[in-house]
Design a protein around this motif. Sequence first.
Motif, PDB file in Angstrom:
ATOM      1  N   THR A 170      -5.682  -2.511  -5.078  1.00  0.00           N
ATOM      2  CA  THR A 170      -5.179  -3.732  -4.452  1.00  0.00           C
ATOM      3  C   THR A 170      -4.799  -4.750  -5.516  1.00  0.00           C
ATOM      4  O   THR A 170      -4.720  -5.929  -5.238  1.00  0.00           O
ATOM      5  CB  THR A 170      -6.225  -4.339  -3.486  1.00  0.00           C
ATOM      6  N   GLY A 197      -5.006 -10.771  -5.252  1.00  0.00           N
ATOM      7  CA  GLY A 197      -5.578  -9.425  -5.248  1.00  0.00           C
ATOM      8  C   GLY A 197      -7.050  -9.430  -4.855  1.00  0.00           C
ATOM      9  O   GLY A 197      -7.509  -8.583  -4.085  1.00  0.00           O
ATOM     10  N   LEU A 215       0.847  -1.179   0.000  1.00  0.00           N
ATOM     11  CA  LEU A 215       0.000   0.000   0.000  1.00  0.00           C
ATOM     12  C   LEU A 215       0.885   1.232   0.000  1.00  0.00           C
ATOM     13  O   LEU A 215       1.916   1.267   0.666  1.00  0.00           O
ATOM     14  CB  LEU A 215      -0.881   0.026   1.244  1.00  0.00           C
ATOM     15  N   ILE A 237      -7.321 -10.100  -1.085  1.00  0.00           N
ATOM     16  CA  ILE A 237      -7.003  -8.897  -0.320  1.00  0.00           C
ATOM     17  C   ILE A 237      -8.167  -7.921  -0.364  1.00  0.00           C
ATOM     18  O   ILE A 237      -8.558  -7.346   0.655  1.00  0.00           O
ATOM     19  CB  ILE A 237      -5.703  -8.252  -0.842  1.00  0.00           C
ATOM     20  N   ALA A 238      -8.752  -7.728  -1.542  1.00  0.00           N
ATOM     21  CA  ALA A 238      -9.890  -6.822  -1.686  1.00  0.00           C
ATOM     22  C   ALA A 238     -11.069  -7.292  -0.825  1.00  0.00           C
ATOM     23  O   ALA A 238     -11.733  -6.479  -0.172  1.00  0.00           O
ATOM     24  CB  ALA A 238     -10.301  -6.707  -3.152  1.00  0.00           C
TER      25      ALA A 238
END
Length: 160
Positions: free
Chosen positions: A91, A120, A3, A123-124
């Motif tokens: 992300t 991804g 991030l 994570i989202a």
Amino acid sequence: MELTTRGRYAVMAMADLARHGSGQGASEPMALAAIAERQKLSLAYLEQLFARLRRAELVVSARGRSGGYKLGRAAADISIADILRAVEEETRMTRCSGEGDVGCLGETRCITHGLWQALGLHIAQFFSSVSLQDVIDGGPRIGAGSAPETSLPRERFAAE
């Protein structure tokens, strides 16, 4: 994936705002200078972030001598994904643009594309499942029945 400061600082500032009593319905808005001081963040940078958060209606602003910001809704109703989207933090794990048929390697996808794409998405989904309230209550509870807990051998990583 890492991030950027934009995403991390936005989450830190929103958590600070929620924790220090300027939630939705609070009588007094909180000055960004107070958040910047507590979190050791640049006030100018926070002003830029809060402009985006305000446009996304995650915070409301009050002008005047005792002006500042309050949460736009309850902390339990704001997900970390909401905050990251508001400040345009991605992300995505692949190096593909995600537009059209352009792949990781020009015209084709790399052999690990599916792996990174799945990560991804995971994570989202995680960021969508964690509320600002969860963060100020100490963070999401990991391993509470949703996924098996794992432990890595510490001695393997100690020398690295």
